[in-house]
Scaffold this active site. Structure first.
Site, short mmCIF file in Angstrom:
data_model
loop_
_atom_site.label_atom_id
_atom_site.label_comp_id
_atom_site.label_asym_id
_atom_site.label_seq_id
_atom_site.Cartn_x
_atom_site.Cartn_y
_atom_site.Cartn_z
N ALA A 122 9.16 10.16 -1.98
CA ALA A 122 7.62 10.00 -2.00
C ALA A 122 7.23 9.60 -0.67
O ALA A 122 7.89 9.08 0.21
CB ALA A 122 7.40 8.84 -3.19
N ILE A 125 1.59 5.69 6.46
CA ILE A 125 2.31 4.83 7.31
C ILE A 125 1.06 3.93 7.66
O ILE A 125 1.32 2.68 8.15
CB ILE A 125 3.05 5.27 8.59
N GLY A 163 -2.49 1.93 6.09
CA GLY A 163 -3.09 1.69 4.92
C GLY A 163 -4.10 0.65 5.02
O GLY A 163 -4.28 -0.08 6.11
N GLY A 214 -5.46 -3.25 3.96
CA GLY A 214 -5.02 -4.34 3.38
C GLY A 214 -6.52 -4.95 2.57
O GLY A 214 -7.51 -4.87 3.20
N ASP A 267 -3.51 -1.31 -0.32
CA ASP A 267 -2.64 -2.25 -0.76
C ASP A 267 -3.49 -3.29 -1.43
O ASP A 267 -4.42 -3.79 -0.95
CB ASP A 267 -2.01 -2.90 0.60
N TYR A 277 -5.25 -11.38 -5.21
CA TYR A 277 -6.27 -11.14 -4.39
C TYR A 277 -7.53 -11.34 -5.33
O TYR A 277 -8.69 -11.67 -4.74
CB TYR A 277 -6.46 -10.02 -3.67
N LYS A 333 0.71 -5.90 -6.61
CA LYS A 333 1.82 -6.73 -6.88
C LYS A 333 1.85 -7.53 -7.72
O LYS A 333 1.03 -8.22 -8.45
CB LYS A 333 1.86 -7.70 -5.60
N HIS A 378 5.93 -9.96 -5.55
CA HIS A 378 5.06 -10.49 -4.45
C HIS A 378 5.76 -11.44 -3.41
O HIS A 378 5.76 -11.64 -2.28
CB HIS A 378 3.76 -11.22 -4.90
#
Length: 313
Positions: free
Chosen positions: A11, A15, A17, A19, A44, A49, A78, A111
């Site tokens: 996949a 590189i 992304g 956050g 991400d 969060y 995560k 995580h």
């Protein structure tokens, strides 16, 4: 320089992304929509969060508008520490998938290697303010995560905040069905991870850097990475911002990077890192700033049997 990292599953993970840690509710959805409009395709996320539902609404809106298809996006979430017990793992992943309003994740990470007491409390603490551990072993938690791949909830699984010894233990696990495809760690020129990154890459494990701009909790008098004179000098030479230089630093190490912002002009600026290249000397200058300064220390977990940050790397 490829704009993707090829995972061991073949996949392709972008590189670069977005956050979403500490992205404030009420603003994170707008940030995600703006990022997708700008061309971000790697998002991400994490249960910890507390903003996955708002992110999911934003993703759904962009899919409905025809800006992206689900398969264009690379969505990461995560497993938090209070869900390490085997019966809780699948439910935790299903919750993130439901909140993000997708049918599957591209990558699901453990995580931390540390299990906490199961329950609604994300950070259960004893009377001394220390985390209350579960009696789980991350190898058993990993087996439960492998089942998530088999049932289609996630395309791949990985780890975050593991040290070298913990990764070795996982790779040597008897009957390991799926190797971790990714390790996500704190990394920046003040914490260069010069042993851990090559080790992972040699094992076919891709690396993602969080907190690329350095410490979030500074003591008075501590240097600020974004204001470091050597970083500023390199930025001036390329007519770029210090943030762009710090993002580019990871890309040239073949490390994915996930800066966070909820400001449209910063989201746009952060993405403009594919039209310049740092020289070998500039990369060496940035690596030379290393102080082994870790901000993500989790001091309330320091007594946990699986606390990852006492090891050399």
């Amino acid at each position: 320089m490829a704009a993707y990292l090829e995972l061991s599953t073949k996949a392709k993970m972008p590189i670069f992304g977005l956050g979403t840690w500490q992205a404030p509710p009420g603003r994170v959805g707008e940030a995600v929509k703006c990022a997708i409009d700008l061309g971000y395709r790697h998002i991400d996320c994490a249960h910890l969060y507390g903003n996955e539902e708002e992110i999911g609404n934003a993703i759904q809106q962009k899919i409905k508008e025809g800006v992206v298809k689900r398969e264009d996006l690379f969505i990461v979430s995560k497993l938090w520490c209070n869900d390490h017990e085997r019966p809780r793992v699948k439910k935790a992943c299903q919750t993130s998938v439901a909140h993000l309003k997708v049918d599957y994740l591209d990558l699901y990470l453990m995580h931390f290697p540390m299990g906490f007491k199961g329950g609604e409390d994300l950070t259960p603490k004893d009377e001394n303010g220390m985390a209350i551990p579960s009696n789980t072993d991350f190898l058993d938690t990993w087996e439960a995560m492998e089942e998530l791949v088999d049932c289609g909830l996630t395309k791949a699984i990985g780890i975050s905040n593991f040290n070298h010894d913990q990764i070795e233990r996982l790779l040597r696990k008897p009957n390991l069905k799926y190797k971790p495809v990714n390790l996500q760690i704190e990394c920046h020129p003040y914490l260069t991870q010069e042993k851990l990154i090559p080790y992972c890459q040699s094992k076919g494990i891709s690396v993602t850097a969080f907190w690329p701009f350095g410490a979030h909790t500074l003591n008075p008098g501590d240097p600020v990475l974004l204001e470091d004179p050597k970083v500023k000098e390199i930025a001036a030479r390329h007519k770029k911002s210090t943030a762009q230089v710090l993002i580019r630093f990871h890309i040239q190490r073949n490390v994915a990077v996930i800066p966070k912002s909820d400001k449209p002009h910063r989201l746009e600026e952060n993405f403009k890192v594919f039209d310049f290249e740092l020289t070998k000397e500039e990369m060496e200058t940035l690596l030379g700033l290393n102080k082994n300064w870790r901000d993500c220390l989790m001091p309330h977990c320091a007594q946990h049997k699986d606390y990852p940050f006492k090891a050399d790397y």
